[in-house]
Design a protein around this motif. Structure first.
Motif, mmCIF file in Angstrom:
data_model
loop_
_atom_site.group_PDB
_atom_site.id
_atom_site.type_symbol
_atom_site.label_atom_id
_atom_site.label_comp_id
_atom_site.label_asym_id
_atom_site.label_seq_id
_atom_site.Cartn_x
_atom_site.Cartn_y
_atom_site.Cartn_z
ATOM 1 N N LYS A 74 18.472 -53.742 -20.650
ATOM 2 C CA LYS A 74 17.906 -54.958 -21.229
ATOM 3 C C LYS A 74 18.820 -55.456 -22.344
ATOM 4 C CE LYS A 74 14.269 -54.791 -18.615
ATOM 5 N NZ LYS A 74 14.135 -55.739 -17.478
ATOM 6 N N LEU A 75 19.335 -56.666 -22.167
ATOM 7 C CA LEU A 75 20.225 -57.256 -23.163
ATOM 8 C C LEU A 75 19.710 -58.638 -23.535
ATOM 9 C CD1 LEU A 75 22.942 -57.192 -24.765
ATOM 10 C CD2 LEU A 75 23.972 -58.341 -22.778
ATOM 11 N N ARG A 76 19.524 -58.857 -24.834
ATOM 12 C CA ARG A 76 19.110 -60.168 -25.334
ATOM 13 C C ARG A 76 20.346 -60.921 -25.827
ATOM 14 N NH1 ARG A 76 17.883 -61.544 -30.475
ATOM 15 N NH2 ARG A 76 17.650 -59.364 -31.108
ATOM 16 N N VAL A 101 17.357 -68.590 -35.638
ATOM 17 C CA VAL A 101 18.017 -68.252 -34.372
ATOM 18 C C VAL A 101 17.634 -66.844 -33.920
ATOM 19 C CG1 VAL A 101 20.239 -67.938 -33.216
ATOM 20 C CG2 VAL A 101 19.953 -69.769 -34.895
ATOM 21 N N GLY A 102 17.183 -66.724 -32.688
ATOM 22 C CA GLY A 102 16.837 -65.413 -32.134
ATOM 23 C C GLY A 102 15.529 -64.851 -32.639
ATOM 24 N N ARG A 103 14.670 -65.699 -33.201
ATOM 25 C CA ARG A 103 13.419 -65.189 -33.779
ATOM 26 C C ARG A 103 12.525 -64.540 -32.733
ATOM 27 N NH1 ARG A 103 8.322 -68.649 -36.097
ATOM 28 N NH2 ARG A 103 7.208 -66.911 -37.067
ATOM 29 N N TYR A 104 12.479 -65.123 -31.553
ATOM 30 C CA TYR A 104 11.614 -64.569 -30.508
ATOM 31 C C TYR A 104 12.267 -64.691 -29.135
ATOM 32 C CZ TYR A 104 10.425 -69.547 -30.407
ATOM 33 O OH TYR A 104 10.494 -70.920 -30.387
ATOM 34 N N THR A 105 11.734 -63.911 -28.195
ATOM 35 C CA THR A 105 12.181 -63.906 -26.805
ATOM 36 C C THR A 105 10.967 -64.092 -25.906
ATOM 37 O OG1 THR A 105 13.967 -62.369 -27.354
ATOM 38 C CG2 THR A 105 13.379 -62.580 -25.029
ATOM 39 N N ILE A 106 11.125 -64.901 -24.852
ATOM 40 C CA ILE A 106 10.059 -65.109 -23.869
ATOM 41 C C ILE A 106 10.510 -64.511 -22.540
ATOM 42 C CG2 ILE A 106 8.589 -66.798 -22.710
ATOM 43 C CD1 ILE A 106 9.192 -68.738 -24.994
ATOM 44 N N ASP A 107 9.753 -63.558 -22.011
ATOM 45 C CA ASP A 107 10.170 -62.890 -20.783
ATOM 46 C C ASP A 107 9.700 -63.646 -19.535
ATOM 47 O OD1 ASP A 107 7.492 -62.280 -20.339
ATOM 48 O OD2 ASP A 107 7.687 -60.169 -20.909
ATOM 49 N N ASP A 108 9.967 -63.043 -18.358
ATOM 50 C CA ASP A 108 9.634 -63.699 -17.087
ATOM 51 C C ASP A 108 8.135 -63.903 -16.900
ATOM 52 O OD1 ASP A 108 12.303 -63.758 -16.498
ATOM 53 O OD2 ASP A 108 12.280 -61.927 -15.299
ATOM 54 N N VAL A 111 5.599 -63.788 -21.790
ATOM 55 C CA VAL A 111 5.173 -63.009 -22.949
ATOM 56 C C VAL A 111 6.199 -63.179 -24.067
ATOM 57 C CG1 VAL A 111 4.689 -60.696 -23.845
ATOM 58 C CG2 VAL A 111 3.954 -61.331 -21.527
ATOM 59 N N VAL A 112 5.705 -63.507 -25.253
ATOM 60 C CA VAL A 112 6.583 -63.724 -26.404
ATOM 61 C C VAL A 112 6.733 -62.420 -27.190
ATOM 62 C CG1 VAL A 112 6.903 -64.977 -28.567
ATOM 63 C CG2 VAL A 112 5.917 -66.133 -26.574
ATOM 64 N N THR A 113 7.999 -62.065 -27.479
ATOM 65 C CA THR A 113 8.284 -60.912 -28.327
ATOM 66 C C THR A 113 9.032 -61.391 -29.557
ATOM 67 O OG1 THR A 113 8.449 -59.428 -26.416
ATOM 68 C CG2 THR A 113 9.460 -58.684 -28.486
ATOM 69 N N PHE A 114 8.513 -61.066 -30.737
ATOM 70 C CA PHE A 114 9.191 -61.441 -31.977
ATOM 71 C C PHE A 114 10.187 -60.345 -32.352
ATOM 72 C CE2 PHE A 114 5.523 -64.157 -32.004
ATOM 73 C CZ PHE A 114 6.002 -65.335 -32.570
ATOM 74 N N PRO A 117 13.770 -59.191 -37.890
ATOM 75 C CA PRO A 117 14.634 -60.092 -38.659
ATOM 76 C C PRO A 117 15.783 -59.394 -39.368
ATOM 77 C CG PRO A 117 12.573 -59.685 -39.829
ATOM 78 C CD PRO A 117 12.426 -59.055 -38.468
ATOM 79 N N ASN A 118 15.674 -58.069 -39.563
ATOM 80 C CA ASN A 118 16.727 -57.369 -40.298
ATOM 81 C C ASN A 118 17.901 -56.981 -39.403
ATOM 82 O OD1 ASN A 118 15.107 -55.534 -38.903
ATOM 83 N ND2 ASN A 118 15.613 -53.848 -40.291
ATOM 84 N N ARG A 119 17.744 -57.129 -38.079
ATOM 85 C CA ARG A 119 18.851 -56.830 -37.178
ATOM 86 C C ARG A 119 18.716 -57.735 -35.952
ATOM 87 N NH1 ARG A 119 22.632 -52.942 -36.909
ATOM 88 N NH2 ARG A 119 23.523 -52.398 -34.890
ATOM 89 N N LEU A 120 19.065 -58.983 -36.140
ATOM 90 C CA LEU A 120 18.895 -59.946 -35.065
ATOM 91 C C LEU A 120 19.854 -59.690 -33.907
ATOM 92 C CD1 LEU A 120 18.403 -63.273 -37.034
ATOM 93 C CD2 LEU A 120 16.712 -62.062 -35.664
ATOM 94 N N PHE A 121 21.117 -59.351 -34.236
ATOM 95 C CA PHE A 121 22.137 -59.195 -33.201
ATOM 96 C C PHE A 121 22.997 -57.957 -33.487
ATOM 97 C CE2 PHE A 121 21.446 -63.774 -33.978
ATOM 98 C CZ PHE A 121 20.827 -64.089 -32.775
#
Length: 272
Positions: A74-76, A101-108, A111-114, A117-121
């Motif tokens: 799994k790679l964001r 930027v990159g605050r949340y991810t929406i999967d297939d 579903v929203v995952t937040f 914030p301390n390690r965005l990338f």
């Protein structure tokens, strides 16, 4: 006789100077950083320009290559690009600000995952404009902002990575110049360099029938983006892409060739 002797001395001196210049160039273009230090990054931000966003974005291409090689991985990814931009156009610090930027991810499944914030990338892959590293009026900015952005990324918990871009098709001399410039900033800032430009040059030399450039001789075709993404995969994950099933609809024979070019280029460039 004396004049002849002086001429011979001058010629020999010229050869010595040339040899020293060549040896310095070879020494400088030898990468000293061979890894990001993160074996399995979970998130990457790509910061660049149109070379990154052509063909629906290099981030998506890398993700598809990775999914083909390791379906459970799994790679964001986040792509931040500005058309025509150089290093100094990007406010990299703002890309790490909280709740942006990159605050949340929406999967297939919607579903929203937040995200934390301390390690965005984990990694920040960055490139300058296609001419900036070798342009006499812009070179200084290239070296200045490579340092600034590397420090900014690390301050925010991300490891900087530099993407060596490719020469224009009608200006092949840019390959060596770009390789020198990017390897230098990689060494100076202790950051991995992805040798995409060297992969392009190798492919053009060995298989000019595989079109890596669109008509402007600068931007990538689908094959060009595929090769660049394969080179990113090989350099970041230290794995050969040869044999993966994802071909970007290029045809198996062409895809296999580009997979091998990417792996051979990264292996040669990052060899001890």
């Amino acid at each position: 006789m004396k004049r002849l002797t002086n001429s011979i001395i001058q010629i020999l001196f010229g050869f010595v100077v040339l040899a020293l210049a060549n040896s310095a160039s070879v020494a400088q273009t030898k990468a000293t950083i061979r890894s990001t230090g993160t074996e399995r990054p979970e998130s990457i931000i790509y910061i660049g320009n149109s070379f990154f966003y052509f063909n629906n974005g290099i981030s998506g291409m890398v993700a598809r290559i990775l999914a083909s090689a390791d379906p459970k991985y799994k790679l964001r990814s986040t792509l931040v690009t500005i058309s025509g931009s150089g290093f100094d156009w990007h406010d990299v610090g703002s890309y790490f600000r909280p709740d942006a930027v990159g605050r949340y991810t929406i999967d297939d499944n919607n579903v929203v995952t937040f995200n934390q914030p301390n390690r965005l990338f984990d990694l920040a892959i960055m490139m300058d404009c296609s001419q900036c590293p070798v342009h006499p009026r812009l070179q200084g900015i290239f070296y200045e902002y490579a340092k600034i952005h590397a420090e900014t990324a690390r301050k925010n918990g991300s490891e900087p990575v530099f993407f060596m871009s490719w020469a224009y098709l009608d200006k092949p001399e840019m390959t060596e110049q770009l390789a020198e410039a990017y390897t230098r900033i990689g060494n100076e800032n202790k950051a991995l360099v992805i040798p995409a430009g060297l992969a392009f040059a190798r492919s053009v030399k060995e298989r000019p029938d595989i079109r890596l450039y669109i008509a402007d001789k600068r931007h990538p075709t689908m094959a060009g983006t595929y090769l660049a993404a394969l080179t990113i995969y090989a350099a970041i994950f230290k794995k050969s892409p040869v044999g993966i099933s994802y071909t970007a609809d290029l045809g198996e024979e062409s895809a296999r060739f580009l997979q091998k070019v990417a792996w051979d280029t990264v292996s040669d460039y990052l060899a001890p």
